[in-house]
Write a protein that holds these residues in place. Structure first.
Motif, PDB file in Angstrom:
ATOM      1  N   ALA A 106       0.780  -1.070  -0.053  1.00 19.88           N
ATOM      2  CA  ALA A 106      -0.056   0.023   0.095  1.00 19.88           C
ATOM      3  C   ALA A 106       0.869   1.277   0.014  1.00 19.88           C
ATOM      4  O   ALA A 106       0.516   2.370  -0.600  1.00 19.88           O
ATOM      5  CB  ALA A 106      -1.029  -0.240   1.334  1.00 19.88           C
ATOM      6  N   ASP A 107       1.873   1.255   0.696  1.00 23.46           N
ATOM      7  CA  ASP A 107       2.785   2.590   0.791  1.00 23.46           C
ATOM      8  C   ASP A 107       4.047   2.628  -0.253  1.00 23.46           C
ATOM      9  O   ASP A 107       4.793   3.510  -0.154  1.00 23.46           O
ATOM     10  CB  ASP A 107       3.315   2.589   2.187  1.00 23.46           C
ATOM     11  N   GLY A 108       4.091   1.599  -0.938  1.00 27.00           N
ATOM     12  CA  GLY A 108       5.337   1.579  -1.859  1.00 27.00           C
ATOM     13  C   GLY A 108       5.602   0.243  -2.365  1.00 27.00           C
ATOM     14  O   GLY A 108       4.607  -0.542  -2.948  1.00 27.00           O
ATOM     15  N   ALA A 109       6.954  -0.107  -2.668  1.00 30.00           N
ATOM     16  CA  ALA A 109       7.502  -1.289  -3.189  1.00 30.00           C
ATOM     17  C   ALA A 109       9.004  -1.621  -2.904  1.00 30.00           C
ATOM     18  O   ALA A 109       9.542  -0.636  -2.502  1.00 30.00           O
ATOM     19  CB  ALA A 109       7.160  -1.081  -4.685  1.00 30.00           C
ATOM     20  N   SER A 110       9.209  -2.952  -3.113  1.00 27.83           N
ATOM     21  CA  SER A 110      10.603  -3.411  -3.013  1.00 27.83           C
ATOM     22  C   SER A 110      10.916  -3.968  -4.264  1.00 27.83           C
ATOM     23  O   SER A 110      10.386  -4.520  -4.913  1.00 27.83           O
ATOM     24  CB  SER A 110      10.774  -4.276  -1.805  1.00 27.83           C
ATOM     25  N   PHE A 111      12.162  -3.810  -4.677  1.00 27.25           N
ATOM     26  CA  PHE A 111      12.967  -4.667  -5.728  1.00 27.25           C
ATOM     27  C   PHE A 111      14.024  -5.074  -5.038  1.00 27.25           C
ATOM     28  O   PHE A 111      15.102  -4.581  -4.899  1.00 27.25           O
ATOM     29  CB  PHE A 111      13.234  -3.475  -6.713  1.00 27.25           C
ATOM     30  N   ILE A 112      14.215  -6.353  -5.562  1.00 23.65           N
ATOM     31  CA  ILE A 112      15.404  -7.392  -4.609  1.00 23.65           C
ATOM     32  C   ILE A 112      15.949  -8.325  -5.805  1.00 23.65           C
ATOM     33  O   ILE A 112      15.361  -8.779  -6.703  1.00 23.65           O
ATOM     34  CB  ILE A 112      14.819  -8.232  -3.470  1.00 23.65           C
ATOM     35  N   ASP A 113      17.274  -8.147  -5.728  1.00 20.72           N
ATOM     36  CA  ASP A 113      18.003  -9.037  -6.635  1.00 20.72           C
ATOM     37  C   ASP A 113      19.213  -9.652  -5.839  1.00 20.72           C
ATOM     38  O   ASP A 113      20.160  -8.962  -5.637  1.00 20.72           O
ATOM     39  CB  ASP A 113      18.624  -8.453  -7.897  1.00 20.72           C
ATOM     40  N   LYS A 114      18.942 -11.114  -5.301  1.00 23.22           N
ATOM     41  CA  LYS A 114      19.861 -11.863  -4.548  1.00 23.22           C
ATOM     42  C   LYS A 114      20.069 -11.049  -3.403  1.00 23.22           C
ATOM     43  O   LYS A 114      19.144 -11.044  -2.482  1.00 23.22           O
ATOM     44  CB  LYS A 114      21.238 -12.050  -5.183  1.00 23.22           C
ATOM     45  N   LEU A 115      21.259 -10.511  -3.400  1.00 22.44           N
ATOM     46  CA  LEU A 115      21.634  -9.965  -1.808  1.00 22.44           C
ATOM     47  C   LEU A 115      21.434  -8.238  -1.896  1.00 22.44           C
ATOM     48  O   LEU A 115      21.724  -7.484  -0.875  1.00 22.44           O
ATOM     49  CB  LEU A 115      23.012 -10.076  -1.373  1.00 22.44           C
ATOM     50  N   ASP A 116      21.029  -7.712  -2.927  1.00 25.58           N
ATOM     51  CA  ASP A 116      20.478  -6.239  -3.244  1.00 25.58           C
ATOM     52  C   ASP A 116      19.366  -6.087  -3.066  1.00 25.58           C
ATOM     53  O   ASP A 116      18.233  -6.840  -3.466  1.00 25.58           O
ATOM     54  CB  ASP A 116      21.460  -5.877  -4.442  1.00 25.58           C
ATOM     55  N   GLY A 117      19.002  -4.890  -2.679  1.00 20.59           N
ATOM     56  CA  GLY A 117      17.640  -4.413  -2.423  1.00 20.59           C
ATOM     57  C   GLY A 117      17.403  -2.848  -2.467  1.00 20.59           C
ATOM     58  O   GLY A 117      18.444  -2.196  -2.224  1.00 20.59           O
ATOM     59  N   VAL A 118      16.188  -2.500  -2.887  1.00 17.97           N
ATOM     60  CA  VAL A 118      15.762  -1.140  -3.370  1.00 17.97           C
ATOM     61  C   VAL A 118      14.230  -1.127  -2.572  1.00 17.97           C
ATOM     62  O   VAL A 118      13.603  -1.884  -3.106  1.00 17.97           O
ATOM     63  CB  VAL A 118      15.824  -0.438  -4.533  1.00 17.97           C
ATOM     64  N   VAL A 119      14.019  -0.491  -1.577  1.00 17.89           N
ATOM     65  CA  VAL A 119      12.720  -0.191  -1.031  1.00 17.89           C
ATOM     66  C   VAL A 119      12.285   1.152  -0.869  1.00 17.89           C
ATOM     67  O   VAL A 119      13.017   1.906  -0.417  1.00 17.89           O
ATOM     68  CB  VAL A 119      12.706  -0.745   0.526  1.00 17.89           C
TER      69      VAL A 119
END
Length: 199
Positions: free
Chosen positions: A80-93
């Motif tokens: 509801a408040d956003g999103a996360s983007f993950i690849d292996k050990l990296d992430g963007v939230v």
């Protein structure tokens, strides 16, 4: 892996963390002291997690009133408040919330930093400062922390993190970037943090 605050950073790990007995990361009142007392694990000598120079970035348009660039092909989880983007050990939230006032270095130290120290693992904050970005002034928090234990090996890795707090017209957007400590993602992180645009 991690959260941006409490249980939002890597959504699928909540059940796993409970099974592993790491509920303190998600419910500080239950086990926050154990998380806060955790010792920092050594950084990897040759850490994985470099975002390749060939990585393609695409626009993420949030219903919360902003857009930004995120890595194409990373696993996306919406909420509801956003999103996360993950690849292996990296992430963007990225997430958005209401705020009556713009964050300052002082308010970030009094709120965001304390939240990090209570809810994330073996946090060490190295910088809290105001930065000028295309979207306007923002607060940048730099810190290291431990990852959640691996489900199979129980191994943890040391992570480096950057948290950005953007504000406009009563809206606070929080961007979190994380990767294994020592990974070379300076240019890619700068691209993403500079790309946020208000609608």
């Amino acid at each position: 892996m991690k959260r941006i605050s409490s249980a939002t950073r890597t959504l699928p790990t909540l059940t796993l963390a409970m099974a592993l007995g790491t509920m303190g990361a998600f419910f500080p009142a239950i086990g926050g002291q154990a998380v806060a007392a955790e010792k920092a694990v050594p950084a990897e000598k040759n850490p994985p997690g470099d975002i390749p120079d060939s990585q393609v970035f695409i626009d993420y348009a949030s219903s919360q009133g902003f857009t930004m660039k995120v890595p194409e092909g990373w696993a996306r989880s919406d909420r509801a408040d956003g999103a996360s983007f993950i690849d292996k050990l990296d992430g963007v939230v990225v997430s958005a919330s209401k705020s009556a006032t713009a964050p300052t270095v002082e308010s970030a130290k009094a709120t965001s930093v304390l939240e990090l120290e209570k809810t994330e693992r073996a946090v060490k904050v190295t910088a809290v400062k105001e930065v000028k970005l295309p979207a306007g002034s923002a607060i940048r928090i730099v810190y290291t922390s431990n990852s959640e234990p691996n489900a199979v090996t129980n191994k943890q890795i040391r992570l480096e993190n950057e948290r950005y707090l953007y504000f406009k017209d009563g809206k606070l957007v929080t961007l979190e970037l994380y990767a294994p400590k020592g990974a070379d993602n300076v240019d890619q992180w700068q691209l993403m943090s500079n790309s946020l645009t208000w609608k």
